[in-house]
Design an enzyme around this catalytic site. Structure first.
Site, mmCIF file in Angstrom:
data_model
loop_
_atom_site.group_PDB
_atom_site.id
_atom_site.type_symbol
_atom_site.label_atom_id
_atom_site.label_comp_id
_atom_site.label_asym_id
_atom_site.label_seq_id
_atom_site.Cartn_x
_atom_site.Cartn_y
_atom_site.Cartn_z
ATOM 1 N N HIS A 165 0.823 -1.215 0.000
ATOM 2 C CA HIS A 165 0.000 0.000 0.000
ATOM 3 C C HIS A 165 0.855 1.263 0.000
ATOM 4 O O HIS A 165 0.421 2.303 0.487
ATOM 5 C CB HIS A 165 -0.970 0.030 1.189
ATOM 6 C CG HIS A 165 -1.706 -1.260 1.403
ATOM 7 N ND1 HIS A 165 -2.919 -1.539 0.822
ATOM 8 C CD2 HIS A 165 -1.361 -2.375 2.105
ATOM 9 C CE1 HIS A 165 -3.310 -2.762 1.176
ATOM 10 N NE2 HIS A 165 -2.389 -3.290 1.946
ATOM 11 N N SER A 286 15.109 22.028 -15.286
ATOM 12 C CA SER A 286 13.939 22.854 -15.515
ATOM 13 C C SER A 286 14.411 24.226 -15.992
ATOM 14 O O SER A 286 15.418 24.739 -15.513
ATOM 15 C CB SER A 286 13.141 23.000 -14.222
ATOM 16 O OG SER A 286 12.329 24.155 -14.288
ATOM 17 N N LYS A 292 16.113 21.995 -9.993
ATOM 18 C CA LYS A 292 15.481 20.733 -10.384
ATOM 19 C C LYS A 292 16.385 19.812 -11.184
ATOM 20 O O LYS A 292 17.163 20.240 -12.015
ATOM 21 C CB LYS A 292 14.246 21.037 -11.241
ATOM 22 C CG LYS A 292 13.163 21.746 -10.455
ATOM 23 C CD LYS A 292 12.211 20.777 -9.837
ATOM 24 C CE LYS A 292 11.179 20.393 -10.865
ATOM 25 N NZ LYS A 292 10.216 19.465 -10.304
ATOM 26 N N GLU A 299 10.108 8.718 -16.620
ATOM 27 C CA GLU A 299 8.772 9.301 -16.840
ATOM 28 C C GLU A 299 8.292 9.065 -18.267
ATOM 29 O O GLU A 299 7.129 8.727 -18.509
ATOM 30 C CB GLU A 299 8.804 10.812 -16.572
ATOM 31 C CG GLU A 299 8.883 11.168 -15.107
ATOM 32 C CD GLU A 299 9.025 12.670 -14.931
ATOM 33 O OE1 GLU A 299 8.061 13.307 -14.506
ATOM 34 O OE2 GLU A 299 10.106 13.219 -15.226
#
Ligand code: ARG
Length: 472
Positions: A165, A286, A292, A299
């Site tokens: 979970h 970024s 970043k 992704e």
């Protein structure tokens, strides 16, 4: 223009019965050459085998065969060098190549199509093409599996929290987690090779749908092309696209697995987890937030899963309710198959390059495992071994955890006195089971997370991979 064409502008391959040229839009709409030229080299390979067989059975003379093979060799040279001029008016890869062959060697070129049809030809081309591509995909998959096994072996002692979970559950070793990924890929690899067996069947000889009146020998052609056997039924041979669906199903399951791995990599690289580092070369920055470093590769792999699922549904729907035998619908099989292949190859390459470069942040993995009371089950098992009923042990540990939450202490950080508030069965030896190392080492059976088991499992995985790829 063919002398048999009554009408200028009609297709030279089938214009004989037509009395007006094809509508210009329809010509473009029905053409496949823009994408099926990707099959060109396999089309030539199939044609050479077909001509060789025709000469073997006496339908072509040896001279005709030689002229065809030499001419096809030249055409191949033009295609490879980029000099070949593809024509939409010639509709598809098959007619482009045949027309160019006829340009070169004259009337003999027109004999190549004896005893075959584009229907069995295209089905053969896709299978030859896909068979080669499957071997490339298999090699990339093997490279990724090897990278995972090597990393798992190296990280057999590294401890991280295991999750259910997405909540900290029990400590596991990082190597164990990596080998779980490897198991997914081992099944994918088997599916790929199983699919290859059904790709490797030869439609050629089915002709348009019913077979041909020439005394062809399909075993000869099959052997020349390295096919396992000729397809059994001519109607099925020209209409079957199961193999493309199977490959796309393989690709969908593989991408589903890669998307799961991607998701974990994305989580693990976040500041909140901080479990691993991905080298800069697999990340991007970024344009607005200077701090970043984004895990773009995982992704993107996660995102690309969607298009492959789409192709699977597309192909299934393409074939749904199609009557026997060939229908023009089937021209729509190629783009989804090609895109699935390109996507799978790209994702596998990215993963195979990236996985060996994963650097675990061991301190923060261990810290996370400690924070989450991940050895609570070990304490319960300890009590059971000392004669406490499991339900009571569960209750005792629950109270200990509640106490720990209040005091901001992990179980292993509590004193013996603190622990004994909840059960006087607890003694000094409890701390052996409360450490992360003790917890993972105790799960010491096949399939368990103990470091020794992980090392043994890595060795078995290596052996299984070698057997599958035939290097055993
Ligand atoms: N371009 C066609 C395809 O991809 C080749 C077969 C055409 N056959 C036909 N009867 N029109 O399916």
């Amino acid at each position: 223009m063919s002398p048999s064409s009554p009408n200028p502008g009609t297709n030279q391959s089938w214009g004989g019965r037509f009395s007006e040229p094809t509508d210009a839009f329809v010509e473009r709409f029905t053409a496949s050459v823009d994408f099926d030229q990707r099959l060109a080299l396999h089309d030539i390979q199939g044609s050479i085998a077909h001509a060789t067989m025709l000469a073997r059975v006496g339908v072509l003379t040896d001279e005709e065969r030689d002229a065809i093979i030499a001419g096809l060799g030249e055409v191949r040279g033009e295609i490879e060098s980029g000099a070949f001029e593809w024509s939409v008016a010639l509709e598809d890869v098959h007619m482009n190549i045949e027309a160019r062959l006829t340009d070169k060697i004259g009337i003999t070129g027109k004999k190549l199509h004896t005893g075959r049809s584009r229907n069995d030809q295209v089905a053969t081309d896709i299978r030859l093409f896909l068979r080669d591509e499957i071997d490339v995909v298999g090699a990339e998959l093997a490279r990724l599996r090897e990278g995972l096994i090597t990393l798992a072996d190296r990280e057999a002692d590294t401890i991280m929290p295991g999750f259910t979970h997405l909540q900290t559950a029990q400590p596991v070793t990082f190597g164990h987690h990596l080998l779980a990924w490897q198991e997914m890929l081992a099944r994918d690899h088997e599916r790929l090779l199983d699919c290859r067996r059904r790709v490797n069947v030869m439609p050629l000889g089915a002709a348009a749908l019913a077979g041909t009146t020439y005394p062809i020998d399909r075993h000869v052609t099959a052997e020349l092309l390295g096919f396992e056997r000729p397809a059994e039924n001519s109607l099925d041979a020209v209409s079957d696209r199961d193999f493309a669906i199977e490959f796309t199903a393989f690709a969908s399951i593989l991408l589903m697995h890669l998307s799961r791995m991607s998701e974990e990599l994305v989580l693990w690289t976040s500041a909140q987890f901080d479990f691993i580092d991905l080298p800069d070369r697999f990340c991007t920055g970024s344009s607005i937030m200077p701090q970043k470093k984004n895990p773009d590769v995982p992704e993107l792999v996660r995102g690309k899963t969607g298009r492959v699922y789409g192709h699977l549904i597309g192909l299934l729907t393409l074939m749904k309710s199609q009557p026997l035998a060939y229908n023009k619908d089937n021209q729509e099989d190629k783009e989804p198959l090609f895109d699935s292949l390109d996507t799978v190859k790209g994702c596998l390459r990215a993963f195979a390059d990236m996985v060996p470069a994963i650097e675990p942040n061991k301190a923060s993995m261990a810290e996370a495992a400690r924070r989450g009371f991940s050895t609570a089950t070990d304490l319960a098992d300890y009590l059971v071994r000392k004669g406490v009923a499991f339900r009571d042990a569960h209750e005792i540990v629950g109270q200990s955890v509640a106490f720990g939450l209040k005091k901001h202490k992990d179980l292993s950080e509590m004193s013996l006195e603190e622990l004994r508030q909840f059960s006087d069965t607890i003694e000094a030896d409890v701390f052996e089971v409360l450490t992360l190392e003790g917890s993972v080492a105790a799960r010491n059976h096949i399939g368990g997370t103990a470091p020794d088991q992980v090392r043994a499992a890595a060795q078995r995985a290596r052996d299984a991979l070698a057997t599958l790829t035939g290097q055993a």
